[in-house]
Scaffold this motif. Structure first.
Motif, PDB file in Angstrom:
ATOM      1  N   GLU A   1       4.603  -8.203  -6.078  1.00  0.00           N
ATOM      2  CA  GLU A   1       4.327  -8.904  -7.329  1.00  0.00           C
ATOM      3  C   GLU A   1       3.863 -10.341  -7.093  1.00  0.00           C
ATOM      4  O   GLU A   1       4.284 -11.276  -7.766  1.00  0.00           O
ATOM      5  N   GLY A   2       2.967 -10.532  -6.108  1.00  0.00           N
ATOM      6  CA  GLY A   2       2.400 -11.848  -5.868  1.00  0.00           C
ATOM      7  C   GLY A   2       3.312 -12.809  -5.138  1.00  0.00           C
ATOM      8  O   GLY A   2       3.008 -14.000  -5.037  1.00  0.00           O
ATOM      9  N   GLY A   3       4.460 -12.334  -4.601  1.00  0.00           N
ATOM     10  CA  GLY A   3       5.379 -13.205  -3.878  1.00  0.00           C
ATOM     11  C   GLY A   3       4.876 -13.547  -2.484  1.00  0.00           C
ATOM     12  O   GLY A   3       3.757 -13.212  -2.086  1.00  0.00           O
ATOM     13  N   GLU A   4       5.717 -14.230  -1.722  1.00  0.00           N
ATOM     14  CA  GLU A   4       5.348 -14.637  -0.374  1.00  0.00           C
ATOM     15  C   GLU A   4       5.254 -13.418   0.538  1.00  0.00           C
ATOM     16  O   GLU A   4       6.066 -12.495   0.447  1.00  0.00           O
ATOM     17  N   PRO A   5       4.258 -13.393   1.449  1.00  0.00           N
ATOM     18  CA  PRO A   5       4.153 -12.274   2.397  1.00  0.00           C
ATOM     19  C   PRO A   5       5.364 -12.217   3.329  1.00  0.00           C
ATOM     20  O   PRO A   5       5.932 -13.249   3.700  1.00  0.00           O
ATOM     21  N   PHE A   6       5.793 -11.011   3.684  1.00  0.00           N
ATOM     22  CA  PHE A   6       6.855 -10.836   4.662  1.00  0.00           C
ATOM     23  C   PHE A   6       6.469  -9.702   5.597  1.00  0.00           C
ATOM     24  O   PHE A   6       5.653  -8.843   5.242  1.00  0.00           O
ATOM     25  N   MET A   7       7.026  -9.708   6.802  1.00  0.00           N
ATOM     26  CA  MET A   7       6.723  -8.648   7.730  1.00  0.00           C
ATOM     27  C   MET A   7       7.443  -7.388   7.290  1.00  0.00           C
ATOM     28  O   MET A   7       8.664  -7.320   7.255  1.00  0.00           O
ATOM     29  N   HIS A   8       6.663  -6.379   6.921  1.00  0.00           N
ATOM     30  CA  HIS A   8       7.209  -5.147   6.372  1.00  0.00           C
ATOM     31  C   HIS A   8       7.633  -4.187   7.476  1.00  0.00           C
ATOM     32  O   HIS A   8       8.644  -3.504   7.361  1.00  0.00           O
ATOM     33  N   VAL A   9       6.893  -4.139   8.553  1.00  0.00           N
ATOM     34  CA  VAL A   9       7.212  -3.214   9.632  1.00  0.00           C
ATOM     35  C   VAL A   9       6.633  -3.732  10.943  1.00  0.00           C
ATOM     36  O   VAL A   9       5.607  -4.402  10.966  1.00  0.00           O
ATOM     37  N   GLU A  10       7.337  -3.456  12.018  1.00  0.00           N
ATOM     38  CA  GLU A  10       6.861  -3.790  13.356  1.00  0.00           C
ATOM     39  C   GLU A  10       7.292  -2.662  14.276  1.00  0.00           C
ATOM     40  O   GLU A  10       8.440  -2.209  14.223  1.00  0.00           O
ATOM     41  N   GLY A  11       6.394  -2.160  15.086  1.00  0.00           N
ATOM     42  CA  GLY A  11       6.738  -1.027  15.923  1.00  0.00           C
ATOM     43  C   GLY A  11       5.675  -0.752  16.956  1.00  0.00           C
ATOM     44  O   GLY A  11       4.846  -1.612  17.273  1.00  0.00           O
ATOM     45  N   SER A  12       5.706   0.455  17.478  1.00  0.00           N
ATOM     46  CA  SER A  12       4.743   0.833  18.510  1.00  0.00           C
ATOM     47  C   SER A  12       4.402   2.304  18.354  1.00  0.00           C
ATOM     48  O   SER A  12       5.128   3.066  17.712  1.00  0.00           O
ATOM     49  N   MET A  13       3.280   2.707  18.939  1.00  0.00           N
ATOM     50  CA  MET A  13       2.827   4.092  18.896  1.00  0.00           C
ATOM     51  C   MET A  13       2.581   4.594  20.313  1.00  0.00           C
ATOM     52  O   MET A  13       2.215   3.826  21.196  1.00  0.00           O
TER      53      MET A  13
ATOM     54  N   ALA B   1      10.265  -2.889   0.656  1.00  0.00           N
ATOM     55  CA  ALA B   1       9.974  -3.490  -0.644  1.00  0.00           C
ATOM     56  C   ALA B   1      10.609  -2.616  -1.711  1.00  0.00           C
ATOM     57  O   ALA B   1      10.116  -1.539  -2.009  1.00  0.00           O
ATOM     58  N   LEU B   2      11.736  -3.083  -2.252  1.00  0.00           N
ATOM     59  CA  LEU B   2      12.517  -2.261  -3.172  1.00  0.00           C
ATOM     60  C   LEU B   2      12.217  -2.573  -4.633  1.00  0.00           C
ATOM     61  O   LEU B   2      12.939  -2.116  -5.515  1.00  0.00           O
ATOM     62  N   ALA B   3      11.188  -3.367  -4.882  1.00  0.00           N
ATOM     63  CA  ALA B   3      10.868  -3.712  -6.265  1.00  0.00           C
ATOM     64  C   ALA B   3      10.446  -2.464  -7.036  1.00  0.00           C
ATOM     65  O   ALA B   3       9.780  -1.586  -6.494  1.00  0.00           O
ATOM     66  N   PRO B   4      10.836  -2.342  -8.304  1.00  0.00           N
ATOM     67  CA  PRO B   4      10.430  -1.191  -9.108  1.00  0.00           C
ATOM     68  C   PRO B   4       8.944  -1.284  -9.435  1.00  0.00           C
ATOM     69  O   PRO B   4       8.328  -2.344  -9.301  1.00  0.00           O
ATOM     70  N   PRO B   5       8.340  -0.174  -9.892  1.00  0.00           N
ATOM     71  CA  PRO B   5       6.932  -0.224 -10.303  1.00  0.00           C
ATOM     72  C   PRO B   5       6.713  -1.248 -11.411  1.00  0.00           C
ATOM     73  O   PRO B   5       7.597  -1.503 -12.225  1.00  0.00           O
ATOM     74  N   SER B   6       5.527  -1.834 -11.442  1.00  0.00           N
ATOM     75  CA  SER B   6       5.206  -2.819 -12.464  1.00  0.00           C
ATOM     76  C   SER B   6       5.263  -2.191 -13.854  1.00  0.00           C
ATOM     77  O   SER B   6       4.836  -1.054 -14.072  1.00  0.00           O
TER      78      SER B   6
ATOM     79  N   THR C   1       2.950   8.994  -8.248  1.00  0.00           N
ATOM     80  CA  THR C   1       3.299   9.196  -6.848  1.00  0.00           C
ATOM     81  C   THR C   1       3.731   7.863  -6.242  1.00  0.00           C
ATOM     82  O   THR C   1       3.668   6.825  -6.910  1.00  0.00           O
ATOM     83  N   LEU C   2       4.173   7.894  -4.994  1.00  0.00           N
ATOM     84  CA  LEU C   2       4.624   6.686  -4.291  1.00  0.00           C
ATOM     85  C   LEU C   2       5.651   5.912  -5.108  1.00  0.00           C
ATOM     86  O   LEU C   2       5.559   4.706  -5.308  1.00  0.00           O
ATOM     87  N   GLY C   3       6.639   6.656  -5.590  1.00  0.00           N
ATOM     88  CA  GLY C   3       7.735   6.024  -6.322  1.00  0.00           C
ATOM     89  C   GLY C   3       7.355   5.470  -7.675  1.00  0.00           C
ATOM     90  O   GLY C   3       8.075   4.644  -8.235  1.00  0.00           O
TER      91      GLY C   3
ATOM     92  N   PHE D   1      -6.919   6.886  -7.814  1.00  0.00           N
ATOM     93  CA  PHE D   1      -5.610   6.270  -7.609  1.00  0.00           C
ATOM     94  C   PHE D   1      -5.584   4.937  -8.341  1.00  0.00           C
ATOM     95  O   PHE D   1      -6.454   4.092  -8.128  1.00  0.00           O
ATOM     96  N   VAL D   2      -4.584   4.755  -9.209  1.00  0.00           N
ATOM     97  CA  VAL D   2      -4.471   3.544 -10.019  1.00  0.00           C
ATOM     98  C   VAL D   2      -3.119   2.890  -9.781  1.00  0.00           C
ATOM     99  O   VAL D   2      -2.079   3.562  -9.794  1.00  0.00           O
ATOM    100  N   GLY D   3      -3.136   1.587  -9.549  1.00  0.00           N
ATOM    101  CA  GLY D   3      -1.905   0.828  -9.377  1.00  0.00           C
ATOM    102  C   GLY D   3      -2.100  -0.592  -9.856  1.00  0.00           C
ATOM    103  O   GLY D   3      -3.234  -1.052 -10.072  1.00  0.00           O
ATOM    104  N   TRP D   4      -0.995  -1.319 -10.022  1.00  0.00           N
ATOM    105  CA  TRP D   4      -1.040  -2.707 -10.484  1.00  0.00           C
ATOM    106  C   TRP D   4      -1.391  -3.623  -9.321  1.00  0.00           C
ATOM    107  O   TRP D   4      -0.769  -3.555  -8.266  1.00  0.00           O
ATOM    108  N   ASP D   5      -2.406  -4.463  -9.517  1.00  0.00           N
ATOM    109  CA  ASP D   5      -2.833  -5.430  -8.509  1.00  0.00           C
ATOM    110  C   ASP D   5      -2.286  -6.799  -8.886  1.00  0.00           C
ATOM    111  O   ASP D   5      -2.770  -7.430  -9.835  1.00  0.00           O
TER     112      ASP D   5
END
Length: 202
Positions: free
Chosen positions: A8-20, A37-42, A81-83, A107-111
C-alpha cells in the motif's frame, strides 16, 4: 536471489532472500529468510465484486483499424486469486470459422503507486495490453489504455456497467489512432450464468 516489496505504498522491505540450484526436472528453491506481506486486499477491489462468477457474452468488435466489425461470443469466468489481491478474467471464445479458438486471461489488482486498479490482458491471438480502471459511483467502471498498433499509438476508453441486481453487464470501447477521430470498436453484453466462478480454489 533477493526480492523487495512494498505494501500500500509503504517503505520497501526485503521480502525474500535465498538461492537456487538446478534440479533433475526443474529448480528447487530454498529461502534463507522471508518477511511476509500480511496486509489484506485493498478495499478498492470491492467495487469489482459484482463481476465475480460465470458469464456468457455476445458482441461486435473491429479487429483492425478500418476492418469490418465481426460478431463474437463466448464464456468468461471471473474469480479472485492470490488471497483476493487479484481478480482473474478467464475468457474462452466460441469457435469461429477460419480462426483458432480464442483464449484470453486478464489480471486486475490495486496499484498503490498509481492509485488505481491496473489490468493486464493476454491472449493466444498475441494481445498484450495494460489498462487503468477507475470504479465510479452508479455501478460503473471506466478503463483507459494505450498501445502501439502498426507503429502508431492508439488510445482506448472503455466502460463496463451493470444494474443493481448484477444479472447482466454492458461493455463498450472507443478507440482513437494518432491523427484519426475516435470511433466505437467494441460493444457487447454479458449475461450471468448459474455456475459461480467465485467458488474456484484460491
Amino acid at each position: 536471489f533477493k526480492g523487495w516489496e512494498t505494501v500500500e505504498g509503504g517503505e520497501p522491505f526485503m521480502h525474500v532472500e535465498g538461492s537456487m540450484k538446478r534440479g533433475g526436472d526443474g529448480y528447487s528453491v530454498t529461502a534463507a529468510s522471508a518477511k511476509l506481506a500480511l496486509a489484506p486486499p485493498s478495499k478498492k477491489m470491492d467495487a469489482l465484486t459484482v463481476m465475480l462468477g460465470d458469464w456468457k457474452f455476445t458482441g461486435e468488435m473491429e479487429t483492425a483499424p478500418g476492418a469490418p466489425k465481426m460478431k463474437i461470443s463466448g464464456h468468461e469466468t471471473i474469480y479472485k486469486t492470490l488471497g483476493g489481491h487479484v481478480m482473474c478474467f478467464d475468457v474462452v471464445g466460441d469457435p469461429m470459422e477460419g480462426a483458432p479458438d480464442y483464449r484470453g486471461l486478464g489480471f486486475v489488482g490495486w496499484d498503490p503507486q498509481e492509485k488505481c486498479l491496473t489490468n493486464l490482458s493476454l491472449s493466444n491471438f498475441g494481445e498484450f495490453q495494460t489498462s487503468r480502471w477507475y470504479p465510479q459511483e452508479g455501478r460503473r467502471v471506466l478503463m483507459f489504455s494505450m498501445v502501439v498498433y502498426m507503429g502508431a499509438p492508439m488510445v482506448g476508453a472503455s466502460v463496463m456497467e451493470w444494474p443493481e441486481d448484477g444479472s447482466t453487464m454492458k461493455f463498450w470501447s472507443d478507440s482513437m489512432m494518432m491523427g484519426q477521430p475516435a470511433k466505437r470498436t467494441f460493444e457487447g453484453a454479458f449475461t450471468r450464468m448459474p455456475a459461480d466462478g467465485a467458488a474456484r480454489p484460491k
